[in-house]
Design an enzyme around this catalytic site. Sequence first.
Site, short mmCIF file in Angstrom:
data_model
loop_
_atom_site.label_atom_id
_atom_site.label_comp_id
_atom_site.label_asym_id
_atom_site.label_seq_id
_atom_site.Cartn_x
_atom_site.Cartn_y
_atom_site.Cartn_z
N ARG A 180 0.85 -1.03 0.08
CA ARG A 180 -0.05 -0.04 -0.18
C ARG A 180 0.90 1.11 -0.02
O ARG A 180 1.62 1.31 0.93
CB ARG A 180 -0.86 0.05 1.31
CG ARG A 180 -1.95 0.99 1.30
CD ARG A 180 -2.90 0.99 2.46
NE ARG A 180 -3.94 1.92 2.45
CZ ARG A 180 -3.80 3.26 3.10
NH1 ARG A 180 -2.62 3.34 3.48
NH2 ARG A 180 -4.69 4.18 3.01
N SER A 249 -12.45 -2.75 1.53
CA SER A 249 -12.46 -1.95 2.94
C SER A 249 -13.93 -1.64 3.15
O SER A 249 -14.58 -1.32 2.33
CB SER A 249 -11.79 -0.95 2.95
OG SER A 249 -10.41 -0.85 2.74
N LYS A 278 -4.41 6.21 7.64
CA LYS A 278 -5.23 6.59 6.47
C LYS A 278 -5.60 7.79 6.41
O LYS A 278 -6.42 8.33 7.35
CB LYS A 278 -6.25 5.53 6.30
CG LYS A 278 -7.05 5.56 4.99
CD LYS A 278 -7.89 4.03 5.29
CE LYS A 278 -8.76 4.16 4.06
NZ LYS A 278 -9.61 2.88 3.62
N1 TZP Z 1 -7.92 0.78 6.61
C1 TZP Z 1 -8.68 1.34 7.37
S1 TZP Z 1 -7.67 1.89 8.81
C2 TZP Z 1 -6.38 1.85 7.66
C3 TZP Z 1 -6.50 1.32 6.76
C4 TZP Z 1 -5.51 1.08 5.79
C5 TZP Z 1 -4.99 2.17 8.28
C6 TZP Z 1 -4.49 1.46 9.54
O1 TZP Z 1 -3.17 1.64 10.04
P1 TZP Z 1 -2.78 1.62 11.38
O2 TZP Z 1 -1.54 2.15 11.49
O3 TZP Z 1 -2.53 0.23 11.50
O4 TZP Z 1 -3.50 2.29 12.21
#
Ligand code: TZP
Length: 354
Positions: A180, A249, A278
Amino acid sequence: MDKLFRIIDANINRASEGLRVLEDLARFYYDDMPISERLKKIRHNIRKSMTDYLPECLAGRDTINDVGLSISKKNKIDDKTSLEELAAANFKRLQEALRTIEEDLRVLGKFGLSKVYEEYRYASYTLEKDFSRVNCCLTKKQKLNTDLYCITAEGYSCGRNNIEVVRAMINSGVKIIQYREKEKKLLQKYHECLNIRELTQATGVTFIINDDIDIAMMIKADGVHIGQDDLPVEKVRELVGPEMIIGVSTHSPEQAQDAANRGADYIGVGPIYKTFTKKDVCEPVGLKYLDYAVNNVGIPFVAIGGIKEHNICEVKSRGANCIAMVTEIVGAEDIEEKIKRVKQKLSSAVRDLS
Ligand code: TZP
Ligand code: MG
């Protein structure tokens, strides 16, 4: 003419035996009773339709004097190295046997019965397609069957590049990695993914690419992961085919059901906690949506968002079998040590059924 019944008898047996192999695979390996029942029904019908000619078939049988027996015993092409090959060979066996019966019945002037066997052959083509779908679904489920889902994010990786981070993940036994990268150019992402594909392929790690369906197809990734504002799942499926995993998602029960209905193989459930990783993410959906997913979602799901070493047991004990982490892993001082501790916590967390 009675010799034709000898051929028909051999092919009734051949078809039934092929069907039995397939039936047992569907029932005991793929746990798919509907397919197993359909195979069983054809097997019974193939014998039943020949009941009137059973005496002729038995009279024609002469296994000991079969001139082809020693050849088929020695035949090495019957060796199978995978279940796909085994299934394909048995469908071929079935279809060839049905074709032979069909043609011989025509020579015997039994045109009505020949048509019946022709119908069985057509039914077997459809069954073969449905059977391969079941096999494909199981393969995808097996690729998703793990406790920790790691996602790259070079901007949070403390100066390490994605390849170094991925190597550390693989060395620590991570079984799914998602690429990602929101800021990089397509060409750069392509080269990185190509590199990661080689590393994951060599180690049997499932590799999923976020957003870039074209890169996923080019480098033969195991899957793609898309969001709510990306192309509809069924359109992505048209592009990538049945074998590629599609993850979506989701942030609500409605989105979860919608993704499953459209043919997603798994969903992301989150954000469970507050996250800054995100950019355009919604407010945390909390444990309530997670509870919903645990009890109501029929496809695999991955809990995500703000999950850290200190709260992972809470998520796991609510019933999340697979947990995704970004910054907690890629931003750790020692990634391998971090994964080791997280995995230990995951394996010691017990399901809270209260
Ligand atoms: N999708 C929903 S929350 C997120 C994504 C890609 C980010 C999660 O990142 P982290 O650092 O584990 O909170
Ligand atoms: Mg996206």
